[in-house]
Motif scaffolding. Structure first.
Motif, PDB file in Angstrom:
ATOM      1  N   LEU A 124       0.835  -1.200   0.000  1.00  0.00           N
ATOM      2  CA  LEU A 124       0.000   0.000   0.000  1.00  0.00           C
ATOM      3  C   LEU A 124       0.869   1.249   0.000  1.00  0.00           C
ATOM      4  CD1 LEU A 124      -2.814  -1.034   2.530  1.00  0.00           C
ATOM      5  CD2 LEU A 124      -2.897  -1.077   0.038  1.00  0.00           C
ATOM      6  N   PRO A 125       0.472   2.265  -0.741  1.00  0.00           N
ATOM      7  CA  PRO A 125       1.307   3.485  -0.828  1.00  0.00           C
ATOM      8  C   PRO A 125       1.435   4.226   0.502  1.00  0.00           C
ATOM      9  CG  PRO A 125      -0.824   3.804  -1.897  1.00  0.00           C
ATOM     10  CD  PRO A 125      -0.719   2.346  -1.603  1.00  0.00           C
ATOM     11  N   ASN A 126       0.423   4.128   1.352  1.00  0.00           N
ATOM     12  CA  ASN A 126       0.454   4.825   2.645  1.00  0.00           C
ATOM     13  C   ASN A 126       0.964   3.964   3.788  1.00  0.00           C
ATOM     14  OD1 ASN A 126      -0.634   7.190   1.497  1.00  0.00           O
ATOM     15  ND2 ASN A 126      -2.725   6.394   1.709  1.00  0.00           N
TER      16      ASN A 126
END
Length: 229
Positions: free
Chosen positions: A82-84
């Protein structure tokens, strides 16, 4: 012996805390997995071939891989893809949330097969009799099929639920502080003690008592459902 009685209150307090975490995970898993398993069983019996095939594939994968591996994947992999970063909150709450989701997914797939077997074991003639009496499909399911299914699935369901009690110990792989983790902590050094082995073995008493109570409950439930004979 005097040293044992000195250690016992501290150990008992820590094990009680760990058992409460175990009990919490057990209850939340049942609350989520029991209804979800029924929904999955409908998908695995669906007349819509793609849905049936997809559902059975998911059930096959979940039942065919270790729960410990699923815990590791659910807790660690989102943080890498996930990017976050990881979606789980920090600390114990994040580990508990990941454990609960992994257990619910895993046990709902096992429960779905039990539900499916129970539903399909009810004679088709009884459903046809309901149709002759003018009952709707939902009435036939809830008033004819479901009640008989419950009687048939209690023994295998009770076996899975007792297994769930013991499987909660697997959550320690992601450092959830359940009862086995609490007992093992005294071996590594906890509350000022180190090298204590007996607290880890003492955790078995908690499992025996809890599973004994569940066994009595399911025995009582089976007797209550004897009216279907």
């Amino acid at each position: 012996m005097e040293q044992f009685f000195t250690q016992f209150p501290t150990v008992l307090g820590a094990l009680n805390e760990g058992f409460l975490q175990t009990l919490r995970l057990f209850i939340i898993t049942l609350v989520g997995a029991l209804p979800l398993g029924l929904i999955i069983s409908f998908g695995s019996m669906s007349r819509f071939t793609p849905l049936r095939a997809l559902t059975r594939l998911v059930v096959w994968v979940i039942r065919g891989t270790p729960l410990m591996l699923q815990l590791l994947i659910i807790f660690y992999i989102p943080g890498y893809v996930l990017p976050n970063g990881s979606p789980w909150p920090g600390g114990e709450s994040g580990r508990f949330m990941a454990s609960a989701i992994a257990f619910i997914i895993n046990y709902s797939c096992y429960f779905s097969e039990i539900y499916r077997g129970g539903i399909q074991s009810v004679p088709i003639g009884q459903q046809e009799a309901g149709q002759v009496l003018g009952m709707t499909k939902s009435q036939i399911f809830f008033k004819v099929t479901l009640l008989q299914m419950i009687k048939r699935i209690v023994p295998p369901m009770s076996n899975e639920i007792i297994t769930l009690v013991k499987d909660t110990s697997l959550a320690r792989i992601i450092s959830l502080q359940e009862i086995i983790w609490a007992g093992y902590a005294f071996l590594k050094g906890s509350h000022g003690y180190s090298g204590l082995v007996w607290p880890l073995f003492f955790t078995g008493v908690y499992y025996l008592i809890f599973n004994g109570l569940l066994t009595l409950f399911f025995g009582w439930l089976e007797r209550k459902l004897d009216y279907f004979r």
